[in-house]
Design an enzyme around this catalytic site. Structure first.
Site, short mmCIF file in Angstrom:
data_model
loop_
_atom_site.label_atom_id
_atom_site.label_comp_id
_atom_site.label_asym_id
_atom_site.label_seq_id
_atom_site.Cartn_x
_atom_site.Cartn_y
_atom_site.Cartn_z
N ASP A 104 0.87 -1.16 0.00
CA ASP A 104 0.00 0.00 0.00
C ASP A 104 0.93 1.24 0.00
O ASP A 104 2.12 1.11 0.30
CB ASP A 104 -0.85 -0.05 1.27
CG ASP A 104 -1.73 1.16 1.43
OD1 ASP A 104 -2.45 1.49 0.49
OD2 ASP A 104 -1.67 1.79 2.51
N LEU A 105 0.41 2.39 -0.33
CA LEU A 105 1.27 3.59 -0.39
C LEU A 105 1.10 4.47 0.86
O LEU A 105 1.99 4.54 1.71
CB LEU A 105 0.95 4.39 -1.66
CG LEU A 105 1.74 5.69 -1.86
CD1 LEU A 105 3.23 5.41 -2.00
CD2 LEU A 105 1.23 6.42 -3.12
N ASP A 106 -0.07 5.09 0.95
CA ASP A 106 -0.29 6.03 2.06
C ASP A 106 -0.35 5.27 3.39
O ASP A 106 -1.19 4.39 3.56
CB ASP A 106 -1.60 6.80 1.82
CG ASP A 106 -1.97 7.69 2.99
OD1 ASP A 106 -1.05 8.11 3.72
OD2 ASP A 106 -3.16 7.96 3.17
N THR A 113 1.04 10.35 3.50
CA THR A 113 0.34 11.43 2.79
C THR A 113 -1.00 11.75 3.47
O THR A 113 -1.64 12.74 3.09
CB THR A 113 0.09 11.04 1.31
OG1 THR A 113 -0.27 9.67 1.25
CG2 THR A 113 1.31 11.30 0.45
N LYS A 120 -8.76 6.90 5.73
CA LYS A 120 -7.54 6.18 5.34
C LYS A 120 -7.86 4.95 4.50
O LYS A 120 -8.68 4.13 4.90
CB LYS A 120 -6.73 5.80 6.58
CG LYS A 120 -6.04 7.01 7.20
CD LYS A 120 -5.06 6.61 8.27
CE LYS A 120 -4.36 7.85 8.80
NZ LYS A 120 -3.52 7.55 9.97
N GLY A 121 -7.21 4.85 3.36
CA GLY A 121 -7.39 3.69 2.50
C GLY A 121 -8.67 3.73 1.67
O GLY A 121 -8.92 2.86 0.85
N ARG A 140 -11.22 8.38 -3.20
CA ARG A 140 -11.44 9.83 -3.14
C ARG A 140 -12.92 10.16 -3.03
O ARG A 140 -13.34 10.94 -2.17
CB ARG A 140 -10.83 10.49 -4.39
CG ARG A 140 -10.65 11.97 -4.23
CD ARG A 140 -10.06 12.59 -5.50
NE ARG A 140 -8.81 11.97 -5.92
CZ ARG A 140 -8.17 12.26 -7.04
NH1 ARG A 140 -8.69 13.16 -7.87
NH2 ARG A 140 -7.04 11.66 -7.36
N SER A 171 -2.30 0.60 -4.45
CA SER A 171 -2.82 1.76 -3.71
C SER A 171 -4.15 2.23 -4.27
O SER A 171 -4.41 2.10 -5.47
CB SER A 171 -1.80 2.89 -3.80
OG SER A 171 -2.37 4.12 -3.42
N ALA A 172 -4.97 2.81 -3.39
CA ALA A 172 -6.24 3.40 -3.83
C ALA A 172 -6.03 4.76 -4.49
O ALA A 172 -6.93 5.28 -5.15
CB ALA A 172 -7.16 3.57 -2.63
N SER A 173 -4.83 5.32 -4.33
CA SER A 173 -4.61 6.69 -4.78
C SER A 173 -4.40 6.82 -6.29
O SER A 173 -3.59 6.10 -6.87
CB SER A 173 -3.39 7.28 -4.07
OG SER A 173 -3.10 8.55 -4.62
N ASN A 184 -3.09 9.38 -7.39
CA ASN A 184 -1.87 10.20 -7.46
C ASN A 184 -0.61 9.38 -7.17
O ASN A 184 0.48 9.96 -7.04
CB ASN A 184 -1.95 11.34 -6.44
CG ASN A 184 -3.12 12.28 -6.74
OD1 ASN A 184 -3.22 12.83 -7.84
ND2 ASN A 184 -4.02 12.44 -5.80
N LYS A 237 -11.00 -0.79 -2.24
CA LYS A 237 -10.82 -1.64 -1.06
C LYS A 237 -12.02 -1.38 -0.13
O LYS A 237 -12.46 -0.24 -0.03
CB LYS A 237 -9.53 -1.26 -0.32
CG LYS A 237 -8.25 -1.36 -1.16
CD LYS A 237 -7.08 -0.72 -0.40
CE LYS A 237 -5.85 -0.60 -1.28
NZ LYS A 237 -4.73 0.13 -0.64
N GLU A 267 -0.25 -3.30 4.58
CA GLU A 267 -1.37 -2.33 4.60
C GLU A 267 -1.49 -1.63 5.95
O GLU A 267 -1.18 -2.22 6.97
CB GLU A 267 -2.68 -3.09 4.38
CG GLU A 267 -3.32 -2.91 3.04
CD GLU A 267 -3.85 -1.53 2.75
OE1 GLU A 267 -3.94 -0.69 3.66
OE2 GLU A 267 -4.19 -1.28 1.58
N ASP A 268 -1.99 -0.40 5.93
CA ASP A 268 -2.22 0.32 7.19
C ASP A 268 -3.71 0.54 7.46
O ASP A 268 -4.07 1.08 8.50
CB ASP A 268 -1.53 1.69 7.18
CG ASP A 268 -2.24 2.66 6.27
OD1 ASP A 268 -2.50 2.29 5.10
OD2 ASP A 268 -2.56 3.78 6.70
P1 B16 Z 1 -6.26 10.08 -4.14
P2 B16 Z 1 -3.58 4.17 -0.09
C1 B16 Z 1 -5.39 6.12 -0.24
O1 B16 Z 1 -4.07 5.67 -0.43
C2 B16 Z 1 -5.46 7.03 0.97
O2 B16 Z 1 -5.17 6.29 2.15
C3 B16 Z 1 -6.85 7.61 1.07
O3 B16 Z 1 -6.91 8.49 2.19
C4 B16 Z 1 -7.17 8.36 -0.22
O4 B16 Z 1 -8.49 8.88 -0.17
C5 B16 Z 1 -7.04 7.40 -1.40
O5 B16 Z 1 -5.72 6.87 -1.42
C6 B16 Z 1 -7.31 8.09 -2.72
O6 B16 Z 1 -6.28 9.01 -2.94
O7 B16 Z 1 -7.21 11.16 -3.80
O8 B16 Z 1 -4.82 10.52 -4.19
O9 B16 Z 1 -6.67 9.33 -5.40
O10 B16 Z 1 -3.56 4.08 1.40
O11 B16 Z 1 -4.54 3.18 -0.74
O12 B16 Z 1 -2.21 4.13 -0.70
MG MG Z 2 -2.90 3.17 3.24
#
Ligand code: B16
Ligand code: MG
Length: 218
Positions: free
Chosen positions: A10-12, A18, A46-47, A50, A115-117, A119, A146, A170-171
């Site tokens: 996982d990233l964040d 972040t 978290k996780g 968006r 990651s869900a992000s 970015n 997720k 994962e966190d």
């Molecule tokens: P973005 P992860 C998740 O990252 C974040 O934990 C979560 O807070 C955020 O809403 C999600 O990414 C989407 O991020 O807005 O950058 O697309 O923990 O899955 O790495």
């Molecule tokens: Mg995370």
């Protein structure tokens, strides 16, 4: 190459923190809508994807908006969030991460990002880790967030590994649940009481010792 095991990170909350930048941008958005948003409430995001994050936030503030307005706010929130991301440097890689990646490289164990992000590629570039992963699977690649296991199953495909041979770090509860549903080994980083569904728990990445990893590999 170790053909028996691969890792999905996982990233964040695992590679970088972040969440603190997400928090600042979400809090600003909440304030602009007339309510406050606390660090404790930020835990719920978290996780989470968006759009789901915005829905949770609006629910906290008891605010109802049109779909069009929600889209405008998502763009605005992300614009502000990216201002913080653009200041990131390799100093923000969480303690223990480089050592763990070095151990995996040394032992020819492959790893991808899950990651869900949306970015994620930019963040990895800013902290100069973009070239270390076999592949990046992120919020742009999945249609189900997720705890749906889609992101990790796609990661396993990129690794060319069976799910049961993948270890997810994962966190977030949703991430641990996604890993378990995918039939992968789950490592929870953070509060063991919160992440009690994980197969293994560590307070932070520095606690994952090479002895633990050697036992896992063998
Ligand atoms: P973005 P992860 C998740 O990252 C974040 O934990 C979560 O807070 C955020 O809403 C999600 O990414 C989407 O991020 O807005 O950058 O697309 O923990 O899955 O790495
Ligand atoms: Mg995370």
């Amino acid at each position: 190459m170790n053909k028996n095991l691969a890792f999905i990170f996982d990233l964040d909350g695992v590679i970088v923190d972040t969440a603190k930048y997400h928090y600042l941008a979400w809090r600003n958005l909440a304030n602009s809508l007339g309510f406050d948003f606390t660090v404790e409430q930020n835990e719920q995001l978290k996780g989470v994807s968006r759009i789901k994050s915005l829905e949770i936030l609006l629910n906290i503030g008891k605010v109802e908006l049109s779909e069009e307005k929600k889209q405008t706010l998502l763009v605005e929130k992300n614009r502000e969030y990216l201002e913080y991301v653009n200041t990131m440097t390799p100093d923000e890689i969480l303690p223990g991460v480089n050592q763990l990646l070095n151990f995996l490289d040394y032992n020819n164990i492959k790893y991808v990002l899950g990651s869900a992000s949306k970015n994620a590629p930019l963040i990895l570039e800013k902290v100069e880790l973009n070239n270390r992963f076999v592949a990046i699977v992120d919020g742009n690649d999945v249609s189900k967030a997720k705890p749906n296991p889609e992101v990790f199953l796609k990661g396993a495909e990129k690794l060319n590994m069976k799910p049961e041979n993948c270890v997810v770090v994962e966190d977030a509860i949703a991430g641990v649940q996604a890993a378990n549903t995918a039939n992968m080994v789950s490592i929870g980083i953070g509060d063991a009481n919160v992440l009690s569904e994980a197969d293994y728990n560590f307070k932070d990445m520095t606690e994952i010792t090479s002895d633990f990893l050697r036992n896992l590999i063998n």
